[in-house]
Design an enzyme around this catalytic site. Structure first.
Site, PDB file in Angstrom:
ATOM      1  N   SER A 101       0.838  -1.198   0.000  1.00 24.52           N
ATOM      2  CA  SER A 101       0.000   0.000   0.000  1.00 24.52           C
ATOM      3  C   SER A 101       0.873   1.248   0.000  1.00 24.52           C
ATOM      4  CB  SER A 101      -0.897  -0.001   1.240  1.00 24.52           C
ATOM      5  OG  SER A 101      -1.535   1.245   1.421  1.00 24.52           O
TER       6      SER A 101
ATOM      7  N   TYR B 188      -2.637  -0.311  10.215  1.00 24.12           N
ATOM      8  CA  TYR B 188      -2.647  -0.671   8.798  1.00 24.12           C
ATOM      9  C   TYR B 188      -1.366  -0.193   8.112  1.00 24.12           C
ATOM     10  CZ  TYR B 188      -4.333  -1.111   3.975  1.00 24.12           C
ATOM     11  OH  TYR B 188      -4.476  -1.449   2.658  1.00 24.12           O
TER      12      TYR B 188
END
Length: 281
Positions: A164, A177
């Site tokens: 990501s 995250y």
């Protein structure tokens, strides 16, 4: 030289295949001739997408599987071996965030921990943080332990992890995250080195901002209008828009193409509309 992709009859395993992006990866691989196993905790979701793939004349089968439990993965593995054959391509797509692992505000201010309805850094739920980190990192490690064994000693095998933009620069509000995806990127490099002598290439793609079920509430209000966070994201994305899911496919297909990418391993490729290149000025 012919650089065309040839994965006809290869077996591709996609985790998290009940979601928006990974179901698309599964369909894309099937359209290129692969026999695709769609793994998801919610087998009904995976079956929905598998049936759509089969309706187009391609080969796909759904399996209920928990990527945080090795016995569940082993059970799915044995079924896939019987139904489709040994794994050639592994897409580690299972992951995501959880509201229990995010702060309410971007910046801490003294007294936030005393405000009703505000989750400050000091109130982050340990179990929520552990769940998010495990889902993204352990949920990449365990499937690789199970399926990479199929690849040893066989040609044209590769693993693609899903990292990501958070792995490059952490976004506000979602520390677990961000940390987990940074771990996935680092782990991608580690595995690329570790498996280099047995012919398994390991790479990752790092999507920028794409609208999915998991981030819908962060990006849009209930009436469909964009949130302030969406405004900040688009202002920091030189191309000025969210990515389209299909814009991830080209990089995915390139990375698994032994003819075109046979000397590429250990890279994490951002697909982000210029987000990671923009300084904000």
């Amino acid at each position: 030289m012919d650089y065309s992709l040839d994965i006809k009859n290869k077996v591709a395993v996609v985790t998290g295949a009940g979601g928006v992006l990974c179901s698309m990866f599964a369909a894309t691989l099937a359209e290129q001739g692969a026999k695709v196993a769609l793994l998801d905790l919610n087998k009904d979701n995976a079956e929905k997408y598998a049936s759509e793939i089969r309706a187009k004349g391609f080969e796909a089968k759904a399996y209920g599987c928990n990527v945080l439990k090795k016995d569940s993965l082993e059970e799915a593995h044995q079924a896939i071996l019987q139904d489709l054959g040994p794994c050639d391509i592994l897409i580690n797509g299972a992951g995501g965030n959880n509201a229990r692992a995010q702060t309410t505000k971007e910046y801490y201010e003294v007294g936030d921990e005393d405000l009703e309805g505000v989750v400050s850094f000091f109130e982050l739920d340990q179990s929520g943080v552990e769940f998010v980190f495990n889902l993204n990192f352990i949920g990449t490690l365990l499937p690789t332990q199970v399926f990479a064994k199929d690849m040893i000693g066989r040609e044209g095998c590769s693993i693609v992890n899903i990292s990501s933009m958070n792995a490059y620069t952490p976004l506000t509000k979602i520390p677990a995250y961000s940390g987990a995806k940074a771990a996935v990127s680092n782990f991608t490099q580690w595995m690329a080195v570790h498996f280099s002598k047995v012919g398994i290439r390991v790479n990752a793609i790092a999507p920028g901002f794409f609208v999915t079920k998991q981030n819908q509430a962060l990006l849009f209000n209930e009436d469909g209008t964009p949130t302030a966070r969406t405004g900040k994201i688009l202002a920091a994305t030189p191309m000025g828009r969210f990515g389209k899911p299909e814009e991830l496919n080209g990089t995915l297909l390139h990375l698994i193409n032994e003819k075109a990418a046979g000397f590429i391993t250990g890279v994490v490729i951002p697909i982000d509309g210029g987000f990671s290149a923009y300084s904000g000025v």
